[in-house]
Design a protein around this motif. Structure first.
Motif, PDB file in Angstrom:
ATOM      1  N   VAL A 121       0.857  -1.187   0.000  1.00 57.13           N
ATOM      2  CA  VAL A 121       0.000   0.000   0.000  1.00 57.13           C
ATOM      3  C   VAL A 121       0.891   1.234   0.000  1.00 57.13           C
ATOM      4  N   ALA A 122       0.794   2.021  -1.063  1.00 50.39           N
ATOM      5  CA  ALA A 122       1.502   3.296  -1.151  1.00 50.39           C
ATOM      6  C   ALA A 122       0.536   4.410  -0.772  1.00 50.39           C
ATOM      7  N   HIS A 141       1.723  -5.835  11.787  1.00 53.39           N
ATOM      8  CA  HIS A 141       0.833  -6.866  12.302  1.00 53.39           C
ATOM      9  C   HIS A 141       0.226  -7.699  11.181  1.00 53.39           C
ATOM     10  N   ARG A 142      -0.113  -7.043  10.075  1.00 54.22           N
ATOM     11  CA  ARG A 142      -0.806  -7.727   8.980  1.00 54.22           C
ATOM     12  C   ARG A 142       0.148  -8.364   7.980  1.00 54.22           C
ATOM     13  N   GLY A 143       1.439  -8.020   8.042  1.00 50.60           N
ATOM     14  CA  GLY A 143       2.392  -8.589   7.087  1.00 50.60           C
ATOM     15  C   GLY A 143       2.336  -7.961   5.725  1.00 50.60           C
ATOM     16  N   SER A 144       1.826  -6.743   5.638  1.00 50.31           N
ATOM     17  CA  SER A 144       1.818  -6.012   4.375  1.00 50.31           C
ATOM     18  C   SER A 144       2.997  -5.040   4.357  1.00 50.31           C
ATOM     19  N   VAL A 145       3.212  -4.381   3.222  1.00 50.68           N
ATOM     20  CA  VAL A 145       4.297  -3.415   3.075  1.00 50.68           C
ATOM     21  C   VAL A 145       3.683  -2.033   2.872  1.00 50.68           C
ATOM     22  N   LEU A 146       4.070  -1.083   3.724  1.00 53.74           N
ATOM     23  CA  LEU A 146       3.592   0.289   3.628  1.00 53.74           C
ATOM     24  C   LEU A 146       4.652   1.117   2.912  1.00 53.74           C
ATOM     25  N   LEU A 147       4.245   1.823   1.845  1.00 51.26           N
ATOM     26  CA  LEU A 147       5.160   2.625   1.031  1.00 51.26           C
ATOM     27  C   LEU A 147       4.718   4.082   1.048  1.00 51.26           C
ATOM     28  N   PRO A 148       5.068   4.830   2.078  1.00 46.98           N
ATOM     29  CA  PRO A 148       4.710   6.263   2.091  1.00 46.98           C
ATOM     30  C   PRO A 148       5.517   7.027   1.047  1.00 46.98           C
ATOM     31  N   VAL A 149       4.868   7.983   0.410  1.00 42.91           N
ATOM     32  CA  VAL A 149       5.536   8.856  -0.560  1.00 42.91           C
ATOM     33  C   VAL A 149       5.837  10.165   0.145  1.00 42.91           C
TER      34      VAL A 149
END
Length: 224
Positions: A121-122, A141-149
């Motif tokens: 998720v960006a 916690h969810r094992g996703s990848v956070l991609l802040p811009v």
């Protein structure tokens, strides 16, 4: 709202909750283009991490390309001008890309719901620091990848890109290739920074003097 949104996402064909996917071994990082792998201490995008992207939308799309090509789902929040044609040309599988151009006041719950259901998720809008940290915790916690811009407090890694296009000559021609220089810095295992230059599309590395130590000078010999 996040629960109903997650249910809607997981109802899509091929989408599983990221928390289910996180049960895979930790070393199973999400893949990236070969030229970018050397910038990441995990060899890819580690599940549960927050990786900031600065300076280049092209870099963001390049980070999504390999993962979506191998079946992962991604979302981009808060980038209304994002071009799907450009994304596709860089290798992003656009039918696995969810776009939320203008989340408005629902930025945090929308992003949280996407982290529950998708792999990457960006987000191009920065919430308040406390909310940003909660979203990073949700990704862990969810094992996703956070991609802040842009900026983000407590990120695991920051990638910054800059580049130039090739193809135009004397005021005419067609843009065919972008040369992208990417540098990394972070904390923990990512503390040692690095820099590469690559061509897109394709992600081919360009050999630069700054990418490897300079060879030792050959000593002069006196010829009798």
């Amino acid at each position: 709202m996040s629960g109903s949104a997650t249910a809607s996402l997981t109802a899509l064909n091929g989408v599983s909750a990221a928390s289910e996917l996180a049960q895979a071994p930790a070393e199973k990082a999400l893949p990236v283009l070969e030229g970018l792998a050397g910038l990441l201490p995990w060899g890819g995008l580690r599940r549960g991490s927050t990786v900031v992207v600065r300076g280049s939308t092209t870099l963001l799309l390049a980070l999504l390309a390999a993962a979506t090509a191998e079946g992962s789902w991604a979302a981009v929040v808060g980038l209304p001008d994002l071009g799907l044609v450009a994304a596709s040309e860089l290798g992003v599988v656009v039918h696995r890309l969810v776009l939320v151009p203008a989340p408005g006041a629902e930025l945090v719950p929308v992003t949280a719901a996407l982290l529950d259901g998708l792999d990457l998720v960006a987000v191009a809008i920065q919430p308040r620091p406390a909310e940003a940290r909660r979203l990073s915790a949700r990704a862990r916690h969810r094992g996703s990848v956070l991609l802040p811009v842009g900026g983000w407090p407590g990120a695991d890694l920051e990638l910054e890109g800059s580049g130039r296009w090739h193809g135009l000559s004397d005021g005419h021609g067609r843009l065919r290739m972008r040369e992208l220089t990417v540098s990394s810095r972070g904390r923990g295992s990512a503390a040692r920074g690095n820099q590469v230059r690559l061509t897109l599309p394709g992600g081919r590395l360009i050999d630069l003097p700054t990418d490897r130590p300079a060879p030792a000078p050959t000593p002069l010999r006196v010829v009798p």
